[in-house]
Motif scaffolding. Structure first.
Motif, mmCIF file in Angstrom:
data_model
loop_
_atom_site.group_PDB
_atom_site.id
_atom_site.type_symbol
_atom_site.label_atom_id
_atom_site.label_comp_id
_atom_site.label_asym_id
_atom_site.label_seq_id
_atom_site.Cartn_x
_atom_site.Cartn_y
_atom_site.Cartn_z
ATOM 1 N N VAL A 30 43.461 97.155 45.133
ATOM 2 C CA VAL A 30 43.391 96.529 43.948
ATOM 3 C C VAL A 30 41.813 96.551 43.400
ATOM 4 O O VAL A 30 40.885 96.216 44.265
ATOM 5 N N MET A 31 41.818 96.793 42.284
ATOM 6 C CA MET A 31 40.583 97.054 41.680
ATOM 7 C C MET A 31 39.935 95.847 40.885
ATOM 8 O O MET A 31 39.026 95.480 40.552
ATOM 9 N N GLU A 32 41.108 95.234 40.178
ATOM 10 C CA GLU A 32 40.900 94.014 39.592
ATOM 11 C C GLU A 32 42.109 93.058 39.269
ATOM 12 O O GLU A 32 43.224 93.478 39.364
ATOM 13 N N SER A 33 41.995 91.708 39.156
ATOM 14 C CA SER A 33 43.033 90.808 39.087
ATOM 15 C C SER A 33 42.630 89.896 37.713
ATOM 16 O O SER A 33 41.577 89.691 37.289
ATOM 17 N N HIS A 34 43.864 89.526 37.029
ATOM 18 C CA HIS A 34 43.865 88.782 35.856
ATOM 19 C C HIS A 34 44.879 87.577 35.834
ATOM 20 O O HIS A 34 46.147 88.169 35.817
ATOM 21 N N VAL A 35 44.604 86.342 35.640
ATOM 22 C CA VAL A 35 45.538 85.540 35.636
ATOM 23 C C VAL A 35 45.591 84.804 34.126
ATOM 24 O O VAL A 35 44.547 84.329 33.664
ATOM 25 N N GLU A 36 46.844 85.135 33.429
ATOM 26 C CA GLU A 36 46.926 84.314 32.084
ATOM 27 C C GLU A 36 47.720 83.156 32.297
ATOM 28 O O GLU A 36 48.777 83.231 32.785
ATOM 29 N N ALA A 37 46.890 82.196 32.357
ATOM 30 C CA ALA A 37 47.416 80.862 32.661
ATOM 31 C C ALA A 37 48.959 80.493 32.082
ATOM 32 O O ALA A 37 49.041 80.723 31.016
ATOM 33 N N CYS A 38 49.774 79.922 33.056
ATOM 34 C CA CYS A 38 51.032 79.679 32.829
ATOM 35 C C CYS A 38 51.901 80.736 32.186
ATOM 36 O O CYS A 38 53.062 80.661 31.752
ATOM 37 N N GLN A 39 51.560 82.238 32.308
ATOM 38 C CA GLN A 39 52.142 83.393 31.795
ATOM 39 C C GLN A 39 52.369 84.459 33.013
ATOM 40 O O GLN A 39 53.434 84.803 33.144
ATOM 41 N N ARG A 108 43.153 94.139 26.990
ATOM 42 C CA ARG A 108 43.202 94.672 28.451
ATOM 43 C C ARG A 108 43.020 93.751 29.513
ATOM 44 O O ARG A 108 42.382 93.814 30.225
ATOM 45 N N ARG A 109 44.335 92.947 29.390
ATOM 46 C CA ARG A 109 44.285 91.988 30.388
ATOM 47 C C ARG A 109 44.637 92.697 32.181
ATOM 48 O O ARG A 109 45.339 93.757 32.034
ATOM 49 N N GLY A 110 43.406 92.348 32.798
ATOM 50 C CA GLY A 110 43.532 92.962 34.136
ATOM 51 C C GLY A 110 42.499 94.191 33.997
ATOM 52 O O GLY A 110 42.476 94.996 35.019
ATOM 53 N N GLY A 111 41.807 94.661 33.025
ATOM 54 C CA GLY A 111 41.099 95.437 32.972
ATOM 55 C C GLY A 111 41.533 97.135 32.638
ATOM 56 O O GLY A 111 42.935 97.015 32.498
ATOM 57 N N GLY A 112 40.575 97.965 32.671
ATOM 58 C CA GLY A 112 41.000 99.331 32.552
ATOM 59 C C GLY A 112 39.988 99.972 31.912
ATOM 60 O O GLY A 112 39.225 99.602 30.908
ATOM 61 N N GLU A 113 40.052 101.467 32.155
ATOM 62 C CA GLU A 113 38.815 102.294 31.576
ATOM 63 C C GLU A 113 39.392 103.478 30.993
ATOM 64 O O GLU A 113 38.632 104.152 30.139
ATOM 65 N N THR A 114 40.816 103.736 31.075
ATOM 66 C CA THR A 114 41.244 105.050 30.516
ATOM 67 C C THR A 114 42.115 105.144 29.491
ATOM 68 O O THR A 114 42.431 103.838 29.214
ATOM 69 N N ARG A 115 42.271 106.155 28.811
ATOM 70 C CA ARG A 115 43.206 105.884 27.502
ATOM 71 C C ARG A 115 44.507 105.501 27.890
ATOM 72 O O ARG A 115 45.270 104.652 27.351
ATOM 73 N N PHE A 116 45.132 106.470 29.004
ATOM 74 C CA PHE A 116 46.531 105.931 29.217
ATOM 75 C C PHE A 116 46.638 105.027 30.515
ATOM 76 O O PHE A 116 45.820 105.145 31.580
ATOM 77 N N ARG A 127 60.438 83.431 45.642
ATOM 78 C CA ARG A 127 59.265 82.661 45.076
ATOM 79 C C ARG A 127 59.335 82.349 43.654
ATOM 80 O O ARG A 127 58.323 81.597 43.223
ATOM 81 N N HIS A 128 60.161 82.706 43.061
ATOM 82 C CA HIS A 128 60.260 82.474 41.438
ATOM 83 C C HIS A 128 58.936 82.857 40.802
ATOM 84 O O HIS A 128 58.224 82.287 40.009
ATOM 85 N N ALA A 129 58.450 84.225 41.340
ATOM 86 C CA ALA A 129 56.953 84.556 40.688
ATOM 87 C C ALA A 129 57.170 86.189 40.301
ATOM 88 O O ALA A 129 58.122 86.787 40.932
ATOM 89 N N ALA A 130 56.297 86.527 39.386
ATOM 90 C CA ALA A 130 56.532 87.790 39.090
ATOM 91 C C ALA A 130 54.943 88.410 39.011
ATOM 92 O O ALA A 130 54.089 87.492 38.945
ATOM 93 N N VAL A 131 54.662 89.471 39.069
ATOM 94 C CA VAL A 131 53.363 90.267 38.962
ATOM 95 C C VAL A 131 53.511 91.407 38.207
ATOM 96 O O VAL A 131 54.420 92.262 38.351
ATOM 97 N N LEU A 132 52.631 91.591 37.258
ATOM 98 C CA LEU A 132 52.260 93.061 36.552
ATOM 99 C C LEU A 132 51.389 93.772 37.246
ATOM 100 O O LEU A 132 50.471 93.342 37.403
ATOM 101 N N ILE A 133 51.783 95.025 37.690
ATOM 102 C CA ILE A 133 50.733 95.748 38.180
ATOM 103 C C ILE A 133 50.554 97.066 37.138
ATOM 104 O O ILE A 133 51.554 97.517 36.452
#
Length: 243
Positions: A30-39, A108-116, A127-133
């Motif tokens: 894991v290089m970085e994490s980001h929480v978009e509240a309630c989403q 750029r939610r969650g960061g990023g440095e490259t074009r793609f 858990r009724h939960a989702a994660v975007l990788i």
């Protein structure tokens, strides 16, 4: 939680706790994490560990595969035509550079440095939960001197449902998935050249007419218009609708 203006922002303790839990589970992947509240919860991971991260999350209960796709962060050469919340970011600000940086950070939610960037969504039904990788995809130099996204590991042995998603990302963005047995086109003819969802792909319709490309209707010559009107009226009267 307060932002730079001092205004109170909505918190999301459940996703914050899940981000910490998954970061501990995945370790240095894991290089970085980001929480978009309630989403949403985003985790940016090392592309070299993309497949290992997916397998670890599946084994941790995130066994429902949502989707896989890619992003090209460059601006289209012909400019942007859509009016989005990000285009409007900073309107009225004195410092355009600061406004642009704010808009970029927001996008750029969650960061990023490259074009793609490669991204996938996984769900945990229990858990009724989702994660975007997401993962930064480096570019490699082609034989003709041009650049293209470097190859990335396929995850179809982890999530069978990723099969056509990887084919679509290959077709539309040019990503190559190592280990995928059949990156055949889904939508385009086999002889088609280029990758339509790359920002540098020439969209001829936009070159002729700015987005959304409202179709122009040619004026009908007066003599033809009178002829068509007479034909319509004749059919109308013949049908008895006018009686």
């Amino acid at each position: 939680m307060a932002d730079d203006t001092g205004d109170e922002q909505p918190g999301d303790e459940a996703r914050e706790a899940l981000a910490a839990e998954l970061s501990e589970l995945l370790g240095d992947a894991v290089m970085e994490s980001h929480v978009e509240a309630c989403q949403n919860l985003w985790l940016r991971v090392d592309i070299e560990q993309w497949r290992a991260v997916m397998a670890a999350l599946r084994d941790a209960g995130f066994a429902y595969f949502g989707f896989l796709s890619a992003i090209d962060w460059t601006d289209a050469p012909e400019g942007r035509y859509e009016d989005t919340e990000f285009d409007a970011a900073g309107v009225g600000e004195e410092d355009d550079e600061a406004s642009s940086a704010t808009a970029e950070e927001t996008v750029r939610r969650g960061g990023g440095e490259t074009r793609f960037q490669l991204l996938a969504q996984l769900h945990s039904p229990a858990r009724h939960a989702a994660v975007l990788i997401k993962a930064d995809v480096p570019e490699a130099a082609g034989s003709d001197g041009s650049s293209a996204p470097a190859s990335v590991p396929s995850i179809i042995d982890v999530f069978t449902g990723a099969d056509w998603h990887e084919r679509e990302a290959h077709e539309m963005f040019g990503l190559v998935f190592d280990g995928h047995p059949n990156l055949a086109p889904i939508y385009l003819p086999t002889e088609f050249e280029g990758h339509p969802l790359r920002k540098d792909f020439p969209l001829l319709a936009r070159a002729v007419k700015p987005w959304p490309g409202v179709v122009d209707i040619e004026e009908i010559p007066p003599e033809l218009e009178a002829q068509l009107e007479a034909e319509v009226m004749a059919e109308f009267e013949a049908s008895g609708a006018g009686t």
